[in-house]
Scaffold this motif. Structure first.
Motif, PDB file in Angstrom:
ATOM      1  N   SER A  56      56.974  67.638  25.883  1.00 40.67           N
ATOM      2  CA  SER A  56      55.737  68.415  25.937  1.00 40.67           C
ATOM      3  C   SER A  56      55.722  69.370  27.124  1.00 40.67           C
ATOM      4  O   SER A  56      54.891  70.269  27.177  1.00 40.67           O
ATOM      5  CB  SER A  56      54.519  67.488  25.969  1.00 40.67           C
ATOM      6  N   VAL A  76      52.327  62.570  31.711  1.00 41.33           N
ATOM      7  CA  VAL A  76      52.476  63.906  32.280  1.00 41.33           C
ATOM      8  C   VAL A  76      51.129  64.394  32.798  1.00 41.33           C
ATOM      9  O   VAL A  76      50.158  64.467  32.037  1.00 41.33           O
ATOM     10  CB  VAL A  76      52.993  64.902  31.213  1.00 41.33           C
ATOM     11  N   ASP A  78      48.412  66.954  33.719  1.00 37.90           N
ATOM     12  CA  ASP A  78      48.085  68.329  33.342  1.00 37.90           C
ATOM     13  C   ASP A  78      47.788  69.187  34.565  1.00 37.90           C
ATOM     14  O   ASP A  78      47.841  70.408  34.492  1.00 37.90           O
ATOM     15  CB  ASP A  78      46.836  68.339  32.449  1.00 37.90           C
ATOM     16  N   GLU A 112      54.679  60.541  24.753  1.00 38.36           N
ATOM     17  CA  GLU A 112      54.229  61.163  25.987  1.00 38.36           C
ATOM     18  C   GLU A 112      52.713  61.151  26.036  1.00 38.36           C
ATOM     19  O   GLU A 112      52.057  61.319  25.014  1.00 38.36           O
ATOM     20  CB  GLU A 112      54.756  62.603  26.084  1.00 38.36           C
ATOM     21  N   ARG A 114      49.507  62.895  27.977  1.00 40.28           N
ATOM     22  CA  ARG A 114      49.034  63.929  28.905  1.00 40.28           C
ATOM     23  C   ARG A 114      47.747  63.447  29.542  1.00 40.28           C
ATOM     24  O   ARG A 114      46.971  62.741  28.920  1.00 40.28           O
ATOM     25  CB  ARG A 114      48.762  65.243  28.158  1.00 40.28           C
TER      26      ARG A 114
END
Ligand SMILES: [Zn+2]
Ligand SMILES: [Zn+2]
Length: 126
Positions: A56, A76, A78, A112, A114
Motif C-alpha cells: 500500500s 502503516v 498515514d 496491511e 493503515r
C-alpha cells in the motif's frame, strides 16, 4: 552495490521506495545509481526473504526476521509513514485457508493496516 542498497534499506526509518534508495546510495557512494537497478536488486532481496514489500506504500523494508517464512502483518502510519509489524499466524492461516477454498493457489497474502501510530496519536493530543 547490493550491500550498499541493503544498508540504506535497513538504515531507513520508514519504508523506502526504489527511488529513495537510489538517491541514498548515489549520495553515499558518489556514483549515480538508477532506480531500475535498485528495483532489480530489491526483487532479489524479496525473493531471498531479506526484504518485504509494503504494497500500500509502494515501498520496501528490511525483513525483521529473514529466518522465518510467515505472512507479516504491516501497520502503516498515514501521518509519518513509518511501519510497524505484527505477527498473527492464526489470522494469516485463516486468510490462506479461505483463499484456498476459493480455489486460489500460489498464495501471497498481503495484510496491511493503515492508521495512525502511537507517536503520531500522542502528537495529536498535545
Ligand atoms: Zn513477521
Ligand atoms: Zn506515525
Amino acid at each position: 552495490m547490493r550491500a550498499e542498497i541493503f544498508d540504506a534499506l535497513s538504515g531507513a526509518e520508514k519504508p523506502a521506495s526504489a527511488y529513495d534508495l537510489a538517491e541514498a546510495v548515489s549520495k553515499s557512494t558518489g556514483r549515480r545509481v538508477a532506480a531500475n537497478s535498485v528495483y532489480r536488486i530489491l526483487d532479489v532481496f524479496v525473493a531471498a526473504n531479506l526484504a518485504r514489500r509494503i504494497e500500500s506504500a509502494n515501498a520496501y523494508v528490511a525483513n525483521a526476521h529473514p529466518e522465518c517464512e510467515h505472512d507479516c502483518i504491516f501497520l502503516v502510519c498515514d501521518v509519518c509513514g513509518r511501519v510497524a509489524h505484527v505477527d498473527d499466524d492464526k489470522l494469516a492461516q485463516s486468510v490462506r485457508g479461505s483463499a484456498e477454498q476459493a480455489g486460489f493457489s500460489r498464495l501471497r497474502p498481503v495484510i496491511e493496516v493503515r492508521g495512525c501510530c502511537a507517536d503520531c496519536a500522542e502528537g495529536d493530543a498535545a
